[in-house]
Scaffold this active site. Structure first.
Site, PDB file in Angstrom:
ATOM      1  N   ARG A 230      33.033  45.344  35.659  1.00 50.65           N
ATOM      2  CA  ARG A 230      32.340  44.342  36.426  1.00 50.65           C
ATOM      3  C   ARG A 230      30.981  44.951  36.680  1.00 50.65           C
ATOM      4  NH1 ARG A 230      37.334  44.895  39.104  1.00 50.65           N
ATOM      5  NH2 ARG A 230      38.524  43.111  38.826  1.00 50.65           N
ATOM      6  N   LYS A 271      38.485  49.277  45.251  1.00 48.04           N
ATOM      7  CA  LYS A 271      39.624  50.054  44.485  1.00 48.04           C
ATOM      8  C   LYS A 271      39.077  50.797  43.487  1.00 48.04           C
ATOM      9  CE  LYS A 271      42.615  45.842  45.014  1.00 48.04           C
ATOM     10  NZ  LYS A 271      43.150  44.615  44.242  1.00 48.04           N
ATOM     11  N   HIS A 341      29.608  38.308  33.044  1.00 48.26           N
ATOM     12  CA  HIS A 341      31.222  38.560  33.393  1.00 48.26           C
ATOM     13  C   HIS A 341      31.721  38.403  32.245  1.00 48.26           C
ATOM     14  CE1 HIS A 341      34.009  39.450  36.170  1.00 48.26           C
ATOM     15  NE2 HIS A 341      34.775  38.520  35.853  1.00 48.26           N
ATOM     16  N   ARG A 344      33.246  41.243  30.127  1.00 53.89           N
ATOM     17  CA  ARG A 344      34.532  41.685  30.663  1.00 53.89           C
ATOM     18  C   ARG A 344      35.611  40.958  30.075  1.00 53.89           C
ATOM     19  NH1 ARG A 344      37.299  44.573  34.637  1.00 53.89           N
ATOM     20  NH2 ARG A 344      38.737  43.617  35.864  1.00 53.89           N
ATOM     21  N   TYR A 376      41.945  36.188  31.849  1.00 56.51           N
ATOM     22  CA  TYR A 376      40.786  36.646  31.147  1.00 56.51           C
ATOM     23  C   TYR A 376      40.876  36.582  29.716  1.00 56.51           C
ATOM     24  CZ  TYR A 376      38.373  38.397  35.267  1.00 56.51           C
ATOM     25  OH  TYR A 376      37.591  38.706  36.503  1.00 56.51           O
TER      26      TYR A 376
END
Length: 404
Positions: A230, A271, A341, A344, A376
């Site tokens: 990201r 995270k 994005h 990703r 995704y």
């Protein structure tokens, strides 16, 4: 005489017992009320903390509303929600109040429905707005915070929940984002990287400043794709986050990337995860090595820990990362609706097409749920045809074995 005396005594005992029961109940009610008051006063965002007693306001309704908003903000901060989450929520509630020209203790479901239907927003945004208003109404109508009692006392009506399952957007599909969020094809990824490298040569050939920055941006985009990062994760990388992988010694100190700025949720800290370098992306190893050993020192970063630094010896901004992608995208002639994005999305999709298990792709991407990883993934027709051909061959082989 004896029976009359006993009857009188019994009546007195009953009356006394009844009186004591009533007294006990009264005491319990007072104690319960006191305990509740103390509980409400101690809760973050309680009315007694946000709105001082004994103060006469020129505009009581406006003062109570602002105190209510401040109380809600306090309650959210107590849950460690970030300011960039709280701020837009408060602004939306104010927008809704202006739209209705009413205060929360006057709101009705019809106002919420009219507000949403008149906004030119997509489904996911409408749901987000409804959830925000629903959260605020849930806070304001929770008796523990004291706003119900305060509004009843001052205005004769109390806040209530005006949004429920029957007048909110139903969540019927997994993905409700923008259609342009799609994986890039292999050719598009190659065209993007070629364009990024081409910008370096173009700047150098013209003798202009910025060749080093363009070389940095080219390496940055390749690393983002090769590890499925990201924007914030790439932004937060330090030199120390590049790790060895004992099971892939051929990659040296670039066998893995330790991500410390993963996406947080529900007030949790960012995270963390470790993303392994996969063999299909081994071309990124010399890219990182060249950047660290040859190009980055030319920025004179000193002891700055950031992997991606600027000419001013600071960490590259998030906005600059977006701009690096957009410049390369436009130079490559790709669809202008594609954004950073999408790299990703491409990484996760290509991992699946390389044959890695879905669980591995999920761990590499840092997703808590497989359903998120599935959103995704947009495997190509070529990949699906390969699976189909393999399945048909396996069926024919079994049929041949059965016949023989």
């Amino acid at each position: 005489m004896i029976e009359a005396a006993l009857s009188l005594h019994s009546g007195q005992l009953i009356a006394e017992t009844s009186r004591r029961v009533r007294l006990s109940r009264s005491i319990n009610v007072v104690l319960d009320a006191t305990v509740n008051d103390l509980r409400m006063a101690g809760l973050p965002g309680a009315a007694r903390l946000a709105l001082a007693d004994g103060v006469v306001h020129l505009d009581p309704a406006s003062a109570v509303f602002e105190a209510m908003l401040e109380g809600w903000a306090t309650q959210q901060r107590a849950r460690f929600l970030k300011d960039n989450t709280i701020g837009p929520r408060l602004e939306l509630v104010r927008r809704f109040a202006v739209f209705t020209n009413q205060y929360p203790w006057q709101w009705e479901p019809a106002e919420a429905e009219a507000f949403i239907t008149r906004l030119p927003v997509v489904v996911s945004t409408a749901r987000n707005y409804q959830n925000t208003l629903r959260l605020f109404c849930g806070y304001a109508s929770d008796a523990r915070y004291g706003w119900v009692a305060r509004c009843l006392e001052q205005f004769g009506s109390a806040p209530r929940q005006i949004l429920d399952e029957w007048n909110t957007v139903g969540h019927v599909t997994e993905f409700e984002g923008q259609p342009h969020r799609r994986p890039l094809t292999y050719d598009e990824v190659q065209a993007l990287f070629d364009a990024a490298d081409g910008l370096v040569e173009e700047i150098r050939s013209r003798g202009r400043k910025g060749a080093l920055a363009a070389q940095r941006d080219a390496a940055l985009l390749k690393v983002i794709y090769a590890f499925g990062l990201r924007r914030s994760e790439a932004w937060g990388l330090d030199l120390s986050d590049l790790r060895h992988n004992s099971q892939a010694r051929e990659f040296g100190q670039y066998g893995a990337v330790f991500v410390r700025w993963g996406k947080s949720s529900n007030g949790s800290p960012p995270k963390r995860r470790t993303v392994l370098t996969v063999p299909e992306m081994d071309w990124v190893v010399p890219v990182i090595q060249q950047w660290i050993e040859e190009v980055r020192p030319l920025f004179s970063p000193g002891a700055h820990p950031a992997l991606w630094v600027t000419e001013r010896r600071g960490r590259l901004s998030r906005r600059a990362i977006n701009e690096a992608f957009e410049e390369a995208r436009d130079a490559a002639g790709l669809d202008p609706v594609l954004d950073l994005h999408c790299l990703r999305h491409s990484y996760i999709t290509h991992l699946i097409e390389f044959g890695y298990p879905e669980r591995f792709a999920q761990d590499q991407a840092g997703h808590s749920y497989a359903s998120t990883t599935a959103i995704y993934t947009g495997v190509s027709d070529e990949f699906r045809n390969r699976l189909l051909v393999a399945a048909l061959r396996e069926r024919h082989a079994r049929a041949w074995e059965d016949e023989s």
